[in-house]
Motif scaffolding. Sequence first.
Motif, mmCIF file in Angstrom:
data_model
loop_
_atom_site.group_PDB
_atom_site.id
_atom_site.type_symbol
_atom_site.label_atom_id
_atom_site.label_comp_id
_atom_site.label_asym_id
_atom_site.label_seq_id
_atom_site.Cartn_x
_atom_site.Cartn_y
_atom_site.Cartn_z
ATOM 1 N N ILE A 18 0.823 -1.211 0.000
ATOM 2 C CA ILE A 18 0.000 0.000 0.000
ATOM 3 C C ILE A 18 0.858 1.262 0.000
ATOM 4 N N VAL A 19 1.725 1.383 0.982
ATOM 5 C CA VAL A 19 2.510 2.609 1.156
ATOM 6 C C VAL A 19 3.415 2.865 -0.052
ATOM 7 N N PHE A 20 3.434 4.123 -0.513
ATOM 8 C CA PHE A 20 4.251 4.571 -1.642
ATOM 9 C C PHE A 20 3.866 3.888 -2.960
ATOM 10 N N THR A 21 2.569 3.601 -3.090
ATOM 11 C CA THR A 21 2.015 3.109 -4.354
ATOM 12 C C THR A 21 0.772 3.934 -4.679
ATOM 13 N N TRP A 22 0.200 3.706 -5.868
ATOM 14 C CA TRP A 22 -1.004 4.430 -6.248
ATOM 15 C C TRP A 22 -2.164 4.110 -5.313
ATOM 16 N N ARG A 23 -2.125 2.927 -4.707
ATOM 17 C CA ARG A 23 -3.183 2.554 -3.760
ATOM 18 C C ARG A 23 -3.177 3.481 -2.548
ATOM 19 N N ALA A 24 -1.990 3.870 -2.116
ATOM 20 C CA ALA A 24 -1.877 4.796 -0.989
ATOM 21 C C ALA A 24 -2.474 6.149 -1.348
ATOM 22 N N VAL A 25 -2.301 6.571 -2.593
ATOM 23 C CA VAL A 25 -2.887 7.840 -3.037
ATOM 24 C C VAL A 25 -4.403 7.763 -2.966
#
Length: 224
Positions: free
Chosen positions: A86-93
């Motif tokens: 999740i973190v530092f991926t588009w999912r986190a955005v």
Amino acid sequence: MQQDNWQIIYFTLGVSILSTLLILPGGIYLAWLLSRPRWIGKSVVETVVALPLVVPPVATGLILLELFGRRGVLGSFLEKNLGLEIVFTWRAVVIAIGVMSFPLLVRTSRVAFEGVNPRLEEIARTLGAGEGRIFFTIALPLAARGIIAGTMLAFARALGEFGATVMVAGNIPGRTSTIALSIYEYVQLGEDGAALKLLAFSVLMAFGAVWLSELVIRRRLPGR
């Protein structure tokens, strides 16, 4: 406009639309619950929902970072069981902008549900309709315009989110760079021209979303 800027714009539009769609079901249902007469824990839920509006966005981002990081409760679960980072991926955005725009959707939709005449629901109950049928056939249709307005406001908020996003997703070119993050980066690099181009596009999109929201709200008010 540079090709990289178009990629940033498309990415921002995509994650903003996706996050808005994802928060719709829960936001609408929660707004309906909060519009009901008092129930145990209602004030606590109201406060939690409103927190992203008053807590610094970077603080909200830090909370998300702790939750969805590899050692976080949700992050470790998703990585071990679903193989999702999740973190530092588009999912986190998507998660960050969804959390920040969620309160606007709930607050506006709640006002719409509170505007529904309770006598209509009471009549439906006397005719044997269940709560689910009352929600989908009476409350939801009558509150639809307010929900649409809240959806547009949430989308506009998602377009401009910065603080929580930079904490949990960073600003990775081609992966997590949104319009707001890119504007900040351009200014830091002294590329004011590129920043102003993105700023103009951002203002245009936000203006359109807010204008549509206000138009819908005015149409639902008598005498306007």
